[in-house]
Design an enzyme around this catalytic site. Structure first.
Site, PDB file in Angstrom:
ATOM      1  N   TYR A 141     -23.117 -17.905  16.564  1.00  0.00           N
ATOM      2  CA  TYR A 141     -23.643 -18.682  16.030  1.00  0.00           C
ATOM      3  C   TYR A 141     -24.375 -18.564  17.634  1.00  0.00           C
ATOM      4  O   TYR A 141     -24.535 -19.332  18.974  1.00  0.00           O
ATOM      5  CB  TYR A 141     -22.088 -20.268  16.908  1.00  0.00           C
ATOM      6  CG  TYR A 141     -22.955 -21.983  16.567  1.00  0.00           C
ATOM      7  CD1 TYR A 141     -24.125 -21.867  15.884  1.00  0.00           C
ATOM      8  CD2 TYR A 141     -22.520 -22.716  17.186  1.00  0.00           C
ATOM      9  CE1 TYR A 141     -24.689 -23.405  15.672  1.00  0.00           C
ATOM     10  CE2 TYR A 141     -23.385 -24.214  17.822  1.00  0.00           C
ATOM     11  CZ  TYR A 141     -24.773 -24.553  16.730  1.00  0.00           C
ATOM     12  OH  TYR A 141     -24.407 -25.765  16.388  1.00  0.00           O
ATOM     13  N   ASP A 182     -25.033 -18.476  11.977  1.00  0.00           N
ATOM     14  CA  ASP A 182     -26.080 -18.898  12.445  1.00  0.00           C
ATOM     15  C   ASP A 182     -26.491 -18.688  13.107  1.00  0.00           C
ATOM     16  O   ASP A 182     -26.806 -18.979  14.078  1.00  0.00           O
ATOM     17  CB  ASP A 182     -25.107 -20.463  12.509  1.00  0.00           C
ATOM     18  CG  ASP A 182     -26.471 -21.940  12.137  1.00  0.00           C
ATOM     19  OD1 ASP A 182     -27.893 -20.923  12.621  1.00  0.00           O
ATOM     20  OD2 ASP A 182     -26.191 -22.793  12.765  1.00  0.00           O
ATOM     21  N   HIS A 304     -25.076 -27.195   6.324  1.00  0.00           N
ATOM     22  CA  HIS A 304     -25.447 -25.799   5.982  1.00  0.00           C
ATOM     23  C   HIS A 304     -24.561 -25.839   4.912  1.00  0.00           C
ATOM     24  O   HIS A 304     -23.212 -26.010   4.261  1.00  0.00           O
ATOM     25  CB  HIS A 304     -24.475 -24.678   7.109  1.00  0.00           C
ATOM     26  CG  HIS A 304     -25.532 -24.969   7.875  1.00  0.00           C
ATOM     27  ND1 HIS A 304     -26.020 -23.769   8.779  1.00  0.00           N
ATOM     28  CD2 HIS A 304     -25.718 -25.521   9.488  1.00  0.00           C
ATOM     29  CE1 HIS A 304     -26.645 -24.134  10.044  1.00  0.00           C
ATOM     30  NE2 HIS A 304     -26.102 -25.766   9.973  1.00  0.00           N
TER      31      HIS A 304
END
Ligand code: ZN
Length: 572
Positions: A141, A182, A304
């Site tokens: 992330y 991400d 998302h």
């Protein structure tokens, strides 16, 4: 072998049925980001899921922030697993190793980079055409560069460098590598709903890093006629890396393929988003083993959507999970064997309210909340953000228009209900893209103010006008909800302390005694506007304004929000 990555924006996206949610994603390895689970919040339901083994990374600094987790089917049990990128968080028993060159980082920097729970690495054995190999799965992330915090830009780039160093080091050691998660940067203009809205799109340092990390994946295929030559030349010259964006490998020219949308502006309805979630694989793995990769925009529950990849190789499970596995945590060890734990009927309601108390709605909100409210009262998640207990819900019907989904008020009491629907729409406005606070339709506010309005704290006091009805919850936090409930209709106590709250209360009493003032209609659509409040500290703080109620979208999209803007006339 199938693999999925998904920024779930809080583990509560899975609701009470984590197993159902994982099962419905249908992958052997499921990597999730922004769990908002820190060690203190990890419960057994989340940590020990029947049929899976899981590996978590937690933020060390603050509770309920960031965090990633990798869930592996028992048939995909890794033989090594490790938290973090630096090696500083592991005791090296059952770890992955290959830490790369750290000479350009100070030891303090390394510690900081691994302190926010942003990486979990698992290592698996795979069988590729009768040959046993290993694949290392790096679940990340990557930090978002908050435009209001310049130091985070540097942090983000340092994180990228560390990630690259680790990934390349593991690859050099002979393992295949998949970096997924991400990444918080849209790569090329095709991956962004409105690249022209960003000055110097290609000059963004995150994009430059991606260019250096990624290989086009196609330049060695001389007989590739699918892609225009022009495009090939461009990508070949700027891509020098050894990792391949597997989505683009299979869909080199697909447009409007996004994985992240602003929930506040309802941008998902107009598909006004960015592609910032990736499955990146080393060149050889991408070319020889990947057979498909795609995004899953139909899966709701987070701001998302998931992304999946399928490989032709099969997994060879380890007979024993590595020490990082959550089922070895002292608080869960021994318990997972009891079948009764799985049969206990969990009261859905109490579980959800418990989660609401502890889990903040987003990382940005948490940051804001820390400034505004030292007690950090939990937010009430919008229902739409929750997956049902049947887990992943395909988008059967269009979600209601953001900020206008309130019901007409039936009784006075309903004024005291937090405007829940609104909360769900107020997630990370700037999650649209890492550094883009593009609100071109609302020039009356500076970009900074607007991002503040939409970004975070406004959930607490935002007022919404909905045609004939007006909702005036002074706050959607549990705390204020309680306050209003317990003090009933005492006009004194209903008036908040801050100017903003006072304003809200005045509007509230006006609406009770005289009915709500009608909102203006936007010029383009002729539809009632929504009322918003500036939350950013500064001359405009607390001021209210009207904007078009439609979801954000490209300027050329007539269905999307128009540029209507009007301050509320305080004289009334
Ligand atoms: Zn409009």
């Amino acid at each position: 072998m199938e693999i999925v990555t998904w920024n779930i924006n809080g583990i509560r996206t899975f609701g009470g049925g984590i197993k159902n949610a994982l099962d419905s994603l249908g992958a052997d390895i499921i990597c999730v980001q922004e769990t908002k689970v820190t060690r203190d919040l990890l419960d057994e339901r989340t940590a020990v899921v029947e049929g899976y083994n899981s590996y978590f990374s937690y933020s060390r600094g603050r509770s309920g922030y960031s965090g990633v987790a990798t869930y592996c089917k028992d048939s995909a049990t890794p033989f090594a697993a490790e938290e973090g990128l630096t090696g500083l968080l592991t005791n090296h028993e059952g770890a992955v190793g290959c830490y790369g060159d750290h000479t350009e980082f100070s030891s303090e920097e390394l510690q900081l980079l691994d302190s926010e729970g942003r990486a979990v690495i698992t290592q698996h054995r795979i069988m590729c055409q009768d040959k046993e190999q290993t694949v290392t799965v790096i679940n990340v992330y990557c930090p978002r560069a908050d435009p209001e915090k310049p130091e985070r830009k540097q942090f983000k780039l340092q994180f990228y460098k560390l990630l690259q160093s680790r990934a390349e080091s593991v690859l050099k050691d002979g393992s295949h590598v998949i970096v997924l998660g991400d990444v918080n940067t849209s790569h090329r203009p095709i991956d962004h709903c409105d690249p022209s809205d960003n000055d110097d799109f290609s000059e963004n340092p995150g994009r430059k890093w991606l260019n250096g990390f990624l290989h086009s994946g196609r330049e060695e295929e001389d007989d590739d006629d699918d892609e225009p030559d022009e495009e090939s030349e461009v990508t070949d010259t700027i891509h020098s890396g050894i990792f391949v964006d597997t989505f683009r490998f299979f869909h080199p020219t697909r447009t409007n393929a996004f994985t992240c949308w602003s929930t506040l502006t309802g941008a998902r309805q107009t598909n006004y988003g960015t592609r910032i979630d990736y499955i990146l694989a080393d060149c050889q793995l991408a070319k020889e083993q990947f057979v498909a990769a795609d995004i899953m925009p139909e899966v709701e529950g987070s701001d998302h959507c998931p992304v999946w990849g399928k490989l032709s190789c099969s997994l060879l499970p380890s007979s024993k999970a590595p020490p990082l596995c959550t089922r070895y945590l002292p608080q869960f060890a021994g318990k997972q064997q009891k079948l009764s734990r799985f049969l206990v009927k969990v009261d859905q309601k109490s579980v959800q309210s418990e989660q609401k108390e502890v889990l903040p709605a987003s990382q940005e909100e948490e940051e804001r909340r820390e400034n505004l409210n030292p007690h950090g009262a939990g937010n009430v998640p919008g229902k739409k953000r929750l997956l049902t207990s049947h887990s992943v819900v395909p988008k059967g019907k269009k979600p209601k228009t953001g900020n206008t989904s309130s019901k007409p008020q039936g009784s006075l009491l309903s004024f005291f209900k937090p405007k829940q629907a609104n909360v769900g729409q107020c997630e990370k406005e700037t999650g649209l893209d890492e550094d883009a606070s593009s609100h071109s339709s609302q020039k009356a506010l500076s970009a900074g103010e607007m991002s503040s309005v939409t970004d975070t704290g406004n959930r607490d006091t935002e007022l919404v006008l909905d045609g004939s009805s007006q909702l005036c919850s002074g706050s959607t936090t549990a705390e204020t909800d309680k306050r209003v409930k317990t003090k009933h209709l005492s006009s004194q106590s209903a008036v908040g302390h801050s100017e903003a709250k006072k304003g809200a209360s005045l509007v509230f009493w006006k609406s009770v005694l005289h009915g709500p003032p009608p909102p203006p209609s936007c010029k383009v659509h002729g539809e009632p506007c929504v009322l918003r409040t500036v939350k950013k500290e500064g001359p405009n703080m607390g001021k209210q304004f009207f904007v078009c109620a439609r979801p954000q979208g490209h300027a050329s999209n007539p269905e999307a929000r128009c540029n209507f803007f009007a301050w509320v006339d305080k004289g009334k």
